[in-house]
Each structure stands twice: as structure tokens, then as C-alpha cells.
Write a protein that holds these residues in place. Structure first.
Motif: not given
Lengths: 321, 444
Positions: B151-167, B203-212
Motif C-alpha cells: 500500500t505504501h508504494v501505491k500511495l507514493s506516486p512519483p512527483q510528475e503524477k499529481p493525484i487529484d482524486h482518491l477512490l 492534500g485534501g483531494v476529494p475521496v469517493t467510495i464506489g458501491i454497487e
């Protein structure tokens, strides 16, 4: 370690939707029953005889091939039966038994087995047989029983009349009669409505999709309509073209044959338009009165190319290169 | 609902969902006599074993430590003594190095253990990103949906890949499995806090939980738990397999397409599983490494299917005793769901961090037919959520004639199994795609 171990070690997925080749083939065969019913109503026992002979010959030939060849053929998977039924639907009701036998040999042997059996053939087997018979035995293949004739008298199909005598001779034909099937023709050509009824079930089961039938019929209507608008005295109406001959059978059952039609969306559209265009072209300007089987066989040859050059859009690819 | 439910745009199937255990609360399991802890339960570099035979361990002792960035620590779920370290059959079918621990208090309830552990007060705004990642890394968190990626790897994307939404992936589209469903119902408050921690990390990006939408109670529970939390939301999704596929989930909720051969971070998204998000919460609030997990026990052989929390390393036979499953009748043991799970051959194989379900089936469920010729019906292509020409690709793989332009397609396969599921000719399509992938990997 305990004695009892799970027996099946398989890779996922382990459930199945429950479809099978047999189910598809027998379902398609069953949906042809209404159209066959109309044929029997129109042509009587003769139609039933052609149907039974074609079915028995086709399944028998595949069974024999299974016995004497090294590769595995499921002769009861329903595909040979369906080929037999479709072949019968392409024959006149008074076809002699030997004509049916030759047709079955060509359909199953040349049309399917030489390519490697089910799924490997390029051309629609029943149509290969029809064209083979039409060219080799033109007399037997164009002597059509008159519908409802108990005396065995024969006559031309509406399309034949159109070709030899022109549009003027068709003045009194009623479109409703054509749609119901009161006309001369091969077993499967007679009733457009019964064919649509059967095909409706196939649409519901998603065994066929709208693309090929709609574009096929649409192209026939458009191209014959253009010439009808230019000169209604010389050319028959587009609806006449739609309800006569093999357009319904071709568009709903022959061109949609899974094995010999394209897999991709654009491929299907082009395939359907091509079938309709060449059907109209042959009917309007060719030597033969009917062009459906030639048109479909011609377009069959393009299927691998259509699949290759008109692929569906893939996920994560903006535009297919 | 007034607006149509969100879903991915093409392909997908509707298998029988058989969520028999959906209304069963997660029970607390007990500590078995022996824990068999597979050393490598993650994707990445193999671990370095730290314990020796005869060594005493306590709950939370580090058994093996990660040997690089893409790796994941392993802890002892219960106190005991290392009996031996040996190679042992795993649920996935492979034989892997396993630490066998004879536990000190067999039969002790997990509830008792968990109740004795106290939360520490956590002030979100005082947390540093590095500290969060460090704790997640130390706790040995991996993706608990089945992949097992650290998980820590997945949560450490490189600098040039900004994350603007978490699912957060609460789709749970696999048939039978209900453990995430129950977690969303029973632990929605903690799950919400886990989402807030992840939100803080980016840094406070939107987080959405998807549920069927076949879990309306979970949609409701999460909606209530998230109410008033800035940037946190629930997306109700159409029930369609594979809705929980990462790429499909992103397409459904955000209408973004992860590019071919790409990762979610290429479109600014990171997806985490429900159970993993809860584990993040526990790692930060309880300092608790990943040592137990909730799983579904179901199948057509079980009178009382259920969901249960068990220590990692619990052998299947222990669960069979608890759920009164007659070993003589089991003909198929699945770890994970029937679409993507693995069939196992040993009743002694232990649970891992990624075991979301154990399914027990008798012979009725198994039908084996030989492959028939392809009739080009196109069902596989219609079912493929990735839009791949499956029929042609598998033919080329079978003939070992993979065209250069087809390689990218084959590697894009997400192995959801929809094609094999629908094939009327019983062709083993996804299995051939896997063969194709391994051929291509070997070439490179």
C-alpha cells in the motif's frame, strides 16, 4: 495432511453463463419454424420433403466425416442441422432428391469441412451450395412451384417476372401478399413476416444484433429506391425488393451467420451495406433475377479484412491506430 | 434514484451474485492451535525472515522484514513459538516458505485480543505525510482486494503524477463475497476516518467510495457516515461485473480512461480497497500491523455461510471445523470469488492478507467440458470490459503466432474472466490470455 482433498484444481472463472454451441444452433433452428410452416402451407408436403431430406443429408454427411476423419466433429452440435435447414430454405419445393444430396455434399463438404469444420469456414455453407446448384443445375433450381398449387404447376418468382417482363407486369401484385408469402420462390423466400417473427426471438436472445439486418435492408431500400425514383415505369418499388426473393432470409439469417460475418461494429455496418448494395446491383443490372446469395458470398470474403481494419475502440486507447 | 447509476461504458456481465452471507455480521474468530504464515503474501521483493525455529514471538512481532521499497513487512498475529520454517502449499496453489507458529493461547477470541488494544488519540492536522506513509509501510499493508500490492508504494506516486482524486473500492462485484459489504455497514465510522487519513496524504483531494447498488444498505450507511465531511462522497454504481476492476471503477465514477499499459495515477487517481482503508486507519490509530482480516466463508456446501474475522495464517481446516463443512464432500475449494479466485488443493493451506473469501463447492458446481471450436459469435468481445478482440487474440496465442500489434492488447487484459464466463464453446479464453501474457513477458 488429511486424506480428503478437493479434486478439481482449475483456474478461474469457475462459473459459466450456461450458453453452449448446441443451444445457439438449436435455438436458431427453432426460430425458423414459423417460416417453414408458411412454406408447408404454401407448397404442401413437397416443402416438408425437401426440408427433411436436406436436414438428414447434412447431418448424415457430417456424421460420416466424423467417422472417417481424424479430427473431432460433434455432428450433433446442431450446426449441420442448421446448414441443412438453411439449404432447404434456398431450394425450390419441387427439388429432386439427388439435387438435395448434391447440395448437402457441397454445403457440408466444400462449404465447411474442407476449411477445418465448424467455425473455420469463410463462406456461408448453405449459400455456397445454393450458388453451386444454381450454376450447375439452372433448370431444376429455377422451376418454382406455384403457391397453393395442388397440381404441381410451376411458375416464375416475382423477381423472375420483373427480370424477364419488366416492372409493368407486376402492376397487380399486392404487397401484403408478398409479405405474407403468397408467391413463388424457394422455401425460405416466401414469407417475410414469418422470418421477422423468428428473428425477433434471436434479437431478444442477442444471437443476432441489429447492425447487419438493418444496414442490409436499408441499403437494398436506398439503392433500389434511387432507381425507382428515377424511373418508376422501369424499376420496381423498393418495398417490392424488400419483400421478394431472399432479402429477408439473407439479411436476418444468412448474413448474420456468426461464423461468416464480422465481429466488429464498423465491420458489421460495412458488411451489411455491401450485401444490400450488391443485392440491388445484381437485381437491377445483373443477368440473374436474384442477387442475395452472390452478394453475401462476395462480402463473406471481406470479413477477415473488415475485422482487421475496422476494430472496435479499445479501453484506454483514444483512437485505434 | 432519479439519475441513472454510474457504470463503465462497455462490456461486463451479470453473473449470479449469490451473496448468501450479506446479512451475516462479521463474527470474531479465535486463535487456532497453529498459525501457518506464508512469508511472501505480497507483490514485490521477497522478505527476509527474522525469526528462527524455537524462537518465542508475541502478537505484533516482526517475523520477516521487507527487503526493499516494493516489499511488505510481516507480523505475528498471536503469541507463540516458532515451530518450524518450511515450504508449504498455499491457497494460490504455489508452494511457499511458511513460518509455522504454535500459539500460546489457542481458542482465545479475537474480540478479547482486540478489546485489549487501546487507540491513541490521533490529530489529523498534526500528521505529516511522511509519518503516515512510514506507519503504513511498517504495518505491512498490502492491497487486500486480492492483488497484494504494497500500500505504501501505491500511495507514493512519483512527483510528475499529481493525484487529484482518491477512490475507495466498495464495489465488491465478485459473486458470493460480502466481507467488504459488512465492513462498510459495521465499521463505517472507522472507514470514514481511514478515508480522511488518505485524503490528508494527498492534500485534501476529494475521496469517493464506489458501491454497487445491490448493497443499498451500505450506500446508505456510508452516506450517513460521510455526511458533512468535506470532499468525501458516495457513488452508487450499477451492479455489473467487473465494476470493481480499478480501471472500470475510475471510468464509472470519474469518466476517465486509464491509458493502455498505464496505471490509475496516469489519470490522477489512486484506488484503495475498503479493507485496506480500514487497515490504514488501524495502522495509524492503533499502531496495529496487518495481522487479521475479515473474510467471507460461503459456497453451495455451507448451511450457514458467514463473514468472520480471523488471524492471518489460520489454516482452511480450522475454518471448516468452525463452519461444519464435511471435507469428504468438498470438490472445489476457492480462495477469492469464482470469477478471479484461485482453486486450491490443500485443506491445510493458510489464510493470507489477500484472502477475501473461502468458497466450498461440491461436484454439482464443477462442470468440465472440452473446448469446442470458436463459432465467432462475438460474445467474448461484447463481454470484454477492455474492448479487446478476445476471439482473435486467443486464436493467435494458441497458434503461438502473436502479431506485434496484438501484444499491447494482450497485456491490457485485466483477467476478469468475463470472456470465459460467456463463451458458448467452452473456450478457456482468459486462461489463454494468461498464457499469452507469460509468453510476451518471457520474450521481454
Amino acid at each position: 495432511m488429511p486424506e480428503n482433498r478437493p479434486v478439481f484444481v482449475d483456474s478461474s472463472p469457475l462459473g459459466r453463463a450456461g450458453e453452449s454451441t448446441r443451444k445457439i444452433m438449436y435455438t436458431v433452428s427453432l426460430t425458423l419454424v414459423p417460416a417453414l410452416g408458411v412454406s408447408v402451407w404454401m407448397f404442401g408436403f413437397e416443402a416438408l420433403r425437401v426440408l427433411l431430406l436436406a436436414a438428414v443429408f447434412c447431418v448424415g454427411i457430417e456424421f460420416a466425416a466424423f467417422r472417417f476423419s481424424s479430427f473431432k466433429i460433434d455432428s450433433l452440435d446442431g450446426s449441420a442441422l442448421l446448414t441443412g435447414i438453411l439449404l432447404a430454405m434456398n431450394l425450390p419445393a419441387n427439388a429432386p432428391w439427388w439435387l438435395i444430396l448434391v447440395g448437402s455434399l457441397v454445403a457440408v463438404g466444400l462449404g465447411k469441412l474442407v476449411f477445418g469444420g465448424l467455425g473455420q469456414n469463410i463462406f456461408n455453407p448453405a449459400l455456397v451450395a445454393r450458388v453451386f446448384l444454381l450454376i450447375s443445375f439452372p433448370v431444376q433450381m429455377t422451376s418454382w412451384l406455384k403457391p397453393g398449387a395442388v397440381d404441381g404447376s410451376t411458375g416464375a418468382t416475382p423477381l423472375g417476372i420483373l427480370k424477364t417482363e419488366g416492372a409493368g407486369a407486376l402492376a397487380q401484385t399486392d404487397l401484403l401478399h408478398l409479405a405474407v408469402g403468397q408467391m413463388g420462390g424457394s422455401l425460405g423466400e416466401v414469407s417475410a413476416i414469418a422470418l421477422l417473427l423468428g428473428a425477433a426471438w434471436l434479437f431478444y436472445k442477442k444471437y443476432i444484433t441489429w447492425e447487419i439486418p438493418v444496414t442490409f435492408m436499408g441499403a437494398v431500400l436506398v439503392f433500389s429506391g434511387i432507381f425507382y425514383l428515377i424511373n418508376p415505369a422501369q424499376y420496381a418499388s423498393p418495398l417490392f425488393h424488400l419483400f421478394t426473393g431472399g432479402v429477408m432470409l439473407g439479411a436476418l439469417y444468412m448474413a448474420t451467420d456468426m461464423v461468416t460475418s464480422p465481429l466488429t461494429f464498423k465491420g458489421k455496418l460495412i458488411f451489411g451495406i455491401g450485401c444490400g448494395f450488391f443485392t440491388a446491383l445484381i437485381r437491377l443490372f445483373g443477368a440473374y433475377p436474384e442477387g442475395v446469395s452472390f452478394a453475401i458470398l462476395f462480402m463473406n470474403a471481406f470479413v477477415p479484412l473488415l475485422d482487421r481494419y475496422f476494430p472496435d475502440k479499445k479501453f484506454g486507447v483514444l483512437k485505434n491506430e | 434514484m432519479l439519475h441513472p447509476l454510474k457504470t463503465f461504458s462497455r462490456g461486463g456481465i451479470h453473473p449470479a451474485y449469490n451473496k448468501f452471507s450479506a446479512d451475516r455480521p462479521i463474527e470474531y474468530g479465535t486463535v487456532p492451535e497453529r498459525l501457518l504464515i506464508a512469508v511472501n503474501q505480497h507483490i514485490g521483493r521477497p522478505l527476509e525472515v527474522l525469526v528462527k525455529k524455537g524462537e518465542e514471538v508475541t502478537r505484533g512481532s516482526l517475523l520477516a522484514k521487507s527487503s526493499g521499497f516494493v516489499s511488505s513487512n510481516l507480523h505475528a498475529p498471536a503469541a507463540g513459538k516458532v515451530e518450524k520454517i518450511t515450504r508449504f502449499p498455499q491457497l494460490g496453489g504455489q508452494i511457499g516458505e511458511t513460518i509455522i507458529i504454535k500459539t500460546e493461547n489457542p481458542g482465545q477470541s479475537l474480540k478479547e485480543i482486540l478489546d485489549s488494544e487501546t487507540p491513541q488519540s490521533l490529530r489529523l492536522d498534526a500528521l505529516e505525510k511522511e509519518e503516515i506513509l512510514k506507519k503504513i509501510n511498517e504495518a505491512g499493508l498490502v492491497g487486500m482486494g486480492g492483488a497484494g500490492f504494497p500500500t505504501h508504494v501505491k500511495l507514493s506516486p512519483p512527483q510528475e503524477k499529481p493525484i487529484d482524486h482518491l477512490l475507495i473500492n466498495g464495489a465488491e462485484c465478485e459473486p458470493y463475497i460480502t466481507c467488504d459489504h459488512r465492513l462498510m455497514l459495521e465499521r463505517s465510522a472507522e472507514l470514514t476516518r481511514g478515508m480522511l487519513i488518505l485524503q490528508k496524504l494527498f492534500g485534501g483531494v476529494p475521496v469517493t467510495i464506489g458501491i454497487e447498488d445491490n448493497k443499498p444498505d451500505a450506500v446508505k450507511a456510508m452516506g450517513e457516515a460521510l455526511a458533512g465531511k468535506r470532499g468525501l462522497s458516495v457513488a452508487a454504481l450499477e451492479t455489473k461485473y467487473p465494476q470493481g476492476g480499478e480501471k472500470q471503477l475510475i471510468k464509472a465514477i470519474l469518466n476517465r480512461e486509464v491509458p493502455s499499459a498505464g496505471l490509475p495515477m496516469d489519470v490522477g487517481v489512486i484506488v484503495q480497497n475498503v479493507a485496506t482503508t480500514l487497515a490504514v486507519y488501524e495502522a495509524l490509530v492503533y499502531n496495529r500491523p496487518l495481522m487479521e482480516r475479515a473474510l467471507t466463508v460461503s459456497g453451495n456446501l455451507i448451511k450457514n455461510p458467514g463473514n468472520i474475522l480471523l488471524p492471518i495464517g489460520t489454516p482452511v481446516s480450522f475454518i471448516m471445523n468452525r463452519f461444519e463443512i464435511d471435507a469428504a464432500r468438498v470438490r472445489l475449494l476457492l480462495s477469492g470469488g469464482p470469477m478471479m479466485g484461485r482453486a486450491s488443493f490443500s485443506f491445510e493451506s493458510p489464510l493470507t492478507k489477500t484472502s477475501s473469501a473461502l468458497l466450498f463447492f461440491d461436484g454439482d458446481y464443477v462442470h468440465r467440458r472440452r473446448e469446442n471450436p470458436c463459432i465467432r459469435c462475438g460474445s467474448c468481445i461484447d463481454a470484454c470490459p477492455m474492448g479487446l478482440p478476445v476471439a482473435q487474440l486467443t486464436e493467435s496465442i494458441k497458434g503461438n503466432l502473436i502479431a506485434a500489434h496484438a501484444k499491447g492488447d494482450i497485456m491490457d487484459c485485466i483477467e476478469c474472466g468475463s470472456c470465459t464466463y460467456v463463451c458458448p464453446a467452452d473456450r478457456r479464453l482468459v486462461q489463454w490470455m494468461r498464457v499469452g501474457k507469460s509468453i510476451i513477458r518471457r520474450e521481454n
